[in-house]
Design an enzyme around this catalytic site. Sequence first.
Site, mmCIF file in Angstrom:
data_model
loop_
_atom_site.group_PDB
_atom_site.id
_atom_site.type_symbol
_atom_site.label_atom_id
_atom_site.label_comp_id
_atom_site.label_asym_id
_atom_site.label_seq_id
_atom_site.Cartn_x
_atom_site.Cartn_y
_atom_site.Cartn_z
ATOM 1 N N LYS A 196 0.837 -1.195 0.000
ATOM 2 C CA LYS A 196 0.000 0.000 0.000
ATOM 3 C C LYS A 196 0.879 1.255 0.000
ATOM 4 O O LYS A 196 2.084 1.172 0.189
ATOM 5 C CB LYS A 196 -0.960 -0.026 1.191
ATOM 6 C CG LYS A 196 -1.841 -1.287 1.207
ATOM 7 C CD LYS A 196 -2.878 -1.301 0.110
ATOM 8 C CE LYS A 196 -3.445 -2.639 -0.285
ATOM 9 N NZ LYS A 196 -3.941 -3.568 0.681
HETATM 10 C C1 LIG Z 1 -5.005 -4.588 0.997
HETATM 11 C C2 LIG Z 1 -6.469 -4.571 0.942
HETATM 12 C C3 LIG Z 1 -7.265 -5.050 1.990
HETATM 13 C C4 LIG Z 1 -6.722 -5.779 3.172
HETATM 14 O O1 LIG Z 1 -5.700 -5.157 3.849
HETATM 15 P P1 LIG Z 1 -4.644 -6.044 4.682
HETATM 16 O O2 LIG Z 1 -3.884 -5.024 5.431
HETATM 17 O O3 LIG Z 1 -3.817 -6.791 3.683
HETATM 18 O O4 LIG Z 1 -5.410 -6.946 5.562
HETATM 19 C C5 LIG Z 1 -8.632 -4.923 1.886
HETATM 20 N N1 LIG Z 1 -9.209 -4.374 0.815
HETATM 21 C C6 LIG Z 1 -8.486 -3.908 -0.215
HETATM 22 C C7 LIG Z 1 -9.188 -3.287 -1.376
HETATM 23 C C8 LIG Z 1 -7.091 -4.019 -0.199
HETATM 24 O O5 LIG Z 1 -6.400 -3.579 -1.247
#
Ligand SMILES: *Cc1c(COP(=O)(O)O)cnc(C)c1O
Length: 393
Positions: A196
């Site tokens: 992210k």
């Molecule tokens: C990354 C992501 C998640 C989950 O986040 P984590 O920190 O990996 O649990 C949920 N929804 C979307 C759209 C994502 O890109």
Amino acid sequence: MSASSLISPLTGIARPFLPMTRPSIDEETIEGVCEVLRSGWITSGPKVKEFEQQLSELFGGRPVRAFNSGTATLEVALRLAGVGPGDEVITTPLSWVATSNVILNVGARPVFVDIEPFTRNINLERAEAAITPATKAIMPVDLAGFPVDRGHLARIAAKHGLRVIEDAAQSLGSNWEGKLIGSTGDLVSFSFHPNKNVTSIEGGCLVMNNEAEAALAEQYRLQGVVRSGVDGMDVAVAGGKFNLTDVAARVGIGQLRRLEEFTLARRDLAWGYSELLDTPEIKRLGLLLPLPDFKQSNWHMFQVVLPGRRLPGGRAAVMEAMKELGIGTGVHYPPIHLFTLYRQMGWKPGDFKYAEEIGRNILTLPLFPAMTMDDVRRVVDALTVVLRTQVQS
Ligand SMILES: *Cc1c(COP(=O)(O)O)cnc(C)c1O
């Protein structure tokens, strides 16, 4: 062939493998993590509080709590919104599967509606049409950081009395009409996974409406525990174990301070991609580009859609060829409703035309803040050569 470096058959120059994404962790952050490790307090403590405080400031003073993943954050958001067995939550089939798994995890039913092909986000008209008496919430996703229309979303929610849980995992730093995502709305969930735009290694945060919600979120975060007085302890809800560590929070603090820099770098590189891919040949080859939004999106990803029907080897052959040219690519995402678990619940091919077509052909190109415009040029050159070789007319 080694995946760490190679000699380009195009230029003869040896270059390191270009991954699809890579976090930028600076030395100040690494030193800060060492201090936390030496401090004697490494799990949730002062650094988590500091991180939450900074996030709250970013979102205009709204209450924020940190969690150990964006998935946990979403699940807690659903619980705060009172979503449970018998309830329906409307969401998109084109997302990371966490989006709908959490709906199942709280005992509710996901209701998918198709996407808009240009934004690749949930089609809000279809979402409104899917509302039933059992609908409790809408859960939109800002795919690749491109924001869902927050005005339209708020109007639907108000008209039908629904909660909104924004899965903003990918849109930290994005804005809708100048308002930072997270600074408005109902419950807004972010992820700090390493892929992210801002990472805490693993982690997430939830932006809420008031202190009562934040207090309940703390209970869901840690076994439902409520402490009082010197030695008082009670448990009123079945909470989980979703707390962020201070080590992780310190990484997040070091990252958050660079949010603007990261967003600008990504926008600039995405602009470069858009310019360099805007050629008659690329059009002839049938490649579809993302919407050129350099004001609102944080460009979490730069995603193109391949001309699937004209590619005998499909997306896989393109990815293989890119890898041979030293470039990593990714798939975000196969449509959720066609996974075995969801097919067993009744969904089938043909249910969501655009999500399926785009899910089959979408390709994520490298994009991360430490990349250079030269890297962008290299990806565009490689992709052009690969498509020239593989696309049938
Ligand atoms: C990354 C992501 C998640 C989950 O986040 P984590 O920190 O990996 O649990 C949920 N929804 C979307 C759209 C994502 O890109």
